[in-house]
Enzyme design. Structure first.
Site, PDB file in Angstrom:
ATOM      1  N   SER A 151      41.111 -83.826 -34.944  1.00  0.00           N
ATOM      2  CA  SER A 151      40.086 -83.198 -34.105  1.00  0.00           C
ATOM      3  C   SER A 151      38.979 -82.534 -34.912  1.00  0.00           C
ATOM      4  CB  SER A 151      40.721 -82.236 -33.107  1.00  0.00           C
ATOM      5  OG  SER A 151      39.780 -81.884 -32.111  1.00  0.00           O
TER       6      SER A 151
ATOM      7  N   LYS B 230      31.485 -77.914 -35.146  1.00  0.00           N
ATOM      8  CA  LYS B 230      32.054 -79.142 -34.598  1.00  0.00           C
ATOM      9  C   LYS B 230      31.116 -79.695 -33.540  1.00  0.00           C
ATOM     10  CE  LYS B 230      36.421 -80.635 -32.418  1.00  0.00           C
ATOM     11  NZ  LYS B 230      37.708 -80.135 -31.874  1.00  0.00           N
TER      12      LYS B 230
ATOM     13  N   SER C 123      43.701 -77.756 -33.432  1.00  0.00           N
ATOM     14  CA  SER C 123      42.578 -78.466 -34.039  1.00  0.00           C
ATOM     15  C   SER C 123      41.660 -77.594 -34.886  1.00  0.00           C
ATOM     16  CB  SER C 123      41.753 -79.167 -32.958  1.00  0.00           C
ATOM     17  OG  SER C 123      42.560 -80.080 -32.258  1.00  0.00           O
TER      18      SER C 123
END
Length: 494
Positions: free
Chosen positions: A168, A92, A192
Site C-alpha cells: 500500500s 501517498k 499500510s
C-alpha cells in the site's frame, strides 16, 4: 558545472539529506542552511535513484523550489513558523493536492477524474506550518495492497531493490528511507503505514482513529482508515503529528480532544514504564527465528532503560485478520462495485480486481457477524492496552521477501491462510481496535534488510508511545543506519 563544483554539490546533498528533520529545522531557523538548498538536495536524490526505486508518481520541482524561496524570504524577515517551516515532504497519492493529479496508482480512472478538487486537510495544515510538498508517492492500486502490475513502476526496497517495499503506502516508506524527502504521509487501513516503515527501515505511526482528519483523502474503508506520518526519526513523527492532528468539522469522525505537544515529552525517562510482549505475535509459530532473536535483543534494550516488561496473551488476535478482511474489504468493494468494478473491470490490476470482486460477494449476514465479532476482539485489545503503557512485538513476523516471491501464485487454501497471517498478524489487531501503533527500526536480518519493533497503546495516548519509542530509538541507534544507494542500486544499473 565543473567536476569539482559538481562533487561539492553532491557532498552537500548527502550531508543535508542525512540529517533528521529536527536537525534540518535547527539549521534553517538559524539561517545556516536554506530551504532552497534542502529542496534541491532532495530533487537531486529523486533524479538519481527514483527511476529504480519508484517511490514517486508525480514530482513538481519548480513548485517546490518556489515554495522554498517563499519560506526562505519569510524566515529572513523574521516570520519563522516553527519546526516544519521549509521542510520538504511527500504524500501517498491517495490525498488530494491542488495542482497534482490524484492517480490512486490505477488505470481505472480517466484523467478528468484525477483532478484534485481541493487540498486534503492534512496538506492544508502542513502548508500552514510552512512545510514544502515535493509530490505524490507511489502505492498499491487504490491503496489496498496486492497489486501485481504497477502503472507507475514497481516500488523497490532501498536496502535491496530486488526485495519488496511492503504494501500500500510503499512510496511513502521508500522516500524517507532513501532520503528523497524528510517525511511522508501514508494511509493505514491494516498496516499500510507500519508495514512500509518496517520494511524500509524508518519510523511510522498509525494514529488513533479520529486523531487526524481524513477530509480530502480517498478513504474507502471508513471504519478503519487513518492517515499517519513516516520519517527516519521518532522526533520527526512527533512534530508532524502535532501539525496534522486535531478536530476538523469536515470530517465528522475526527475527535474534539485537544492536541498534545507530542515533542515536549519525548525525553522523559522510561524507568517504571510498564510494557507487555504480545505472546501470539512475538513468539507465535509464524514468527521466524531471526525475528525472534532480534526482537529479544530489543526487549533487553528496553529493560536496560528501566522499563518493566511482562507478557500478555491476546488469544483472539489471530481472528483480527479474517474479521478485518471480511469487513473492511467489503467496505472498499462497496465503493467501487457499482461504477468501476462493473464498467471497468478489465482496467483493474489482476490482484486488485480479484480481491474486490471476492469482497463484493460477501453476504450482508456475514458482514454483520464480522462486525459484531470485531467488537469482541477489539475489547480484548483495549483491555490489554489499558493495563500497560504499551504492548510490544515485531511489526512484521518475518523479513521482507524478494518481489518475485511476493507475487507468486497461491496454490492452496492452507498457503493462502499462511500468507495472510504472516503479512498481517503483527499489525491487524491494532488496526481493528483503532488504537495508536508505532513502528521503529530494531535491527537487521542476516541479508541486511530491516526489521522493526512495534508499540501499541491506549486510544489517543500517542504521547506515551512516542516517548517510549524515542527512548528505545536513541539507545539502540538503528535510526541512524542509512541504505547505501550507490552500492544497492549498482546491480540494477548494470
Amino acid at each position: 558545472m565543473s567536476l569539482t563544483l559538481r562533487d561539492a554539490a553532491a557532498a552537500m546533498s548527502e550531508e543535508l539529506t542525512a540529517l533528521s528533520g529536527g536537525e534540518q529545522a535547527t539549521l534553517i531557523a538559524r539561517r545556516e542552511i536554506s530551504p532552497v538548498e534542502l529542496v534541491r538536495a532532495y530533487l537531486a536524490r529523486i533524479e538519481a535513484s527514483d527511476d529504480t526505486l519508484r517511490a514517486w508518481i508525480t514530482v513538481d520541482g519548480e513548485r517546490a523550489l518556489a515554495a522554498a524561496r517563499t519560506a526562505e524570504s519569510e524566515i529572513a524577515a523574521g516570520r519563522y513558523r516553527g519546526a516544519l517551516h521549509g521542510i520538504p515532504y511527500g504524500v501517498k497519492d491517495q490525498m488530494h493536492a491542488v495542482g497534482f493529479p490524484t492517480t490512486l496508482a490505477t488505470r481505472v480512472l480517466d484523467p478528468e477524474e484525477m483532478v484534485a478538487p481541493h487540498n486534503a486537510a492534512v496538506i492544508e495544515r502542513l502548508d500552514a506550518a510552512g512545510a514544502i510538498l515535493l509530490g505524490k508517492q507511489n502505492l498499491h492500486e487504490f491503496g489496498k495492497g496486492g497489486t501485481i502490475d504497477f502503472p507507475y513502476g514497481q516500488p523497490r526496497n532501498p536496502w535491496n531493490p530486488a526485495y519488496s517495499a511492503s504494501s500500500s503506502s510503499t512510496g511513502s516508506g521508500i522516500a524517507p528511507a532513501a532520503r528523497m524527502c524528510t517525511f511522508s504521509l501514508g494511509e493505514d487501513t491494516g498496516g499500510s503505514v507500519r508495514g512500509p516503515a518496517a520494511m524500509n527501515g524508518v519510523a511510522g505511526l498509525r494514529p488513533t482513529y479520529g486523531r487526524v482528519s481524513r477530509y480530502g483523502a480517498v478513504m474507502e474503508a471508513y471504519t478503519t482508515d487513518t492517515i499517519g506520518p513516516l520519517a527516519r526519526s521518532v522526533a520527526d513523527i512527533a512534530t508532524v503529528l502535532g501539525a496534522i492532528a486535531g478536530h476538523d468539522p469536515r470530517d465528522p469522525l475526527t475527535s474534539p480532544r485537544p492536541v498534545e505537544d507530542y515533542a515536549a515529552g519525548l525525553g522523559r525517562p522510561l524507568k517504571g514504564r510498564r510494557l507487555a510482549i504480545v505472546r501470539e505475535i512475538a513468539w507465535g509459530p509464524g514468527t521466524t527465528d531471526e525475528v525472534k532473536t532480534v526482537f529479544a535483543a530489543a526487549v533487553e534494550v528496553l529493560r536496560g532503560l528501566g522499563a518493566e516488561i511482562e507478557e500478555v496473551s491476546l488469544p483472539l488476535a489471530l481472528y483480527a485478520v479474517p474479521l478485518q478482511l471480511l469487513s473492511t474489504d467489503a467496505d472498499v468493494a462497496a465503493t467501487f462495485v457499482k461504477k468501476y468494478l462493473r464498467e471497468r473491470y478489465e482496467r483493474f490490476d489482476t490482484g486488485t480486481r480479484t480481491r474486490l470482486a471476492a469482497s463484493s460477494l460477501i453476504p450482508a449476514t456475514v458482514y454483520n457477524r464480522a462486525m459484531r465479532a470485531r467488537a469482541i476482539v477489539r475489547q480484548q485489545v483495549l483491555d490489554a492496552v489499558r493495563r500497560y503503557d504499551a504492548l510490544i512485538g515485531p511489526t512484521m513476523i518475518r523479513p521482507t521477501k524478494p518481489i518475485e516471491q511476493e507475487q507468486e501464485k497461491v496454490e492452496s487454501s492452507d498457503e493462502a491462510v499462511m500468507r495472510l497471517m504472516e503479512r498481517r498478524i503483527g499489525v491487524y489487531p491494532f488496526s481493528l481496535a483503532n488504537v495508536p501503533a508505532l513502528s521503529v527500526p530494531m535491527g537487521f536480518c542476516a541479508n541486511g534488510l530491516p526489521l522493526a519493533l512495534q508499540f501499541a497503546g491506549k486510544p489517543f495516548d500517542e504521547a506515551t508511545l512516542l516517548n517510549i519509542a524515542y527512548g528505545y530509538e536513541r539507545e539502540a541507534g538503528w535510526w541512524r543506519q542509512l541504505p547505501d544507494l550507490e552500492r544497492t542500486l549498482a546491480p540494477m544499473a548494470a
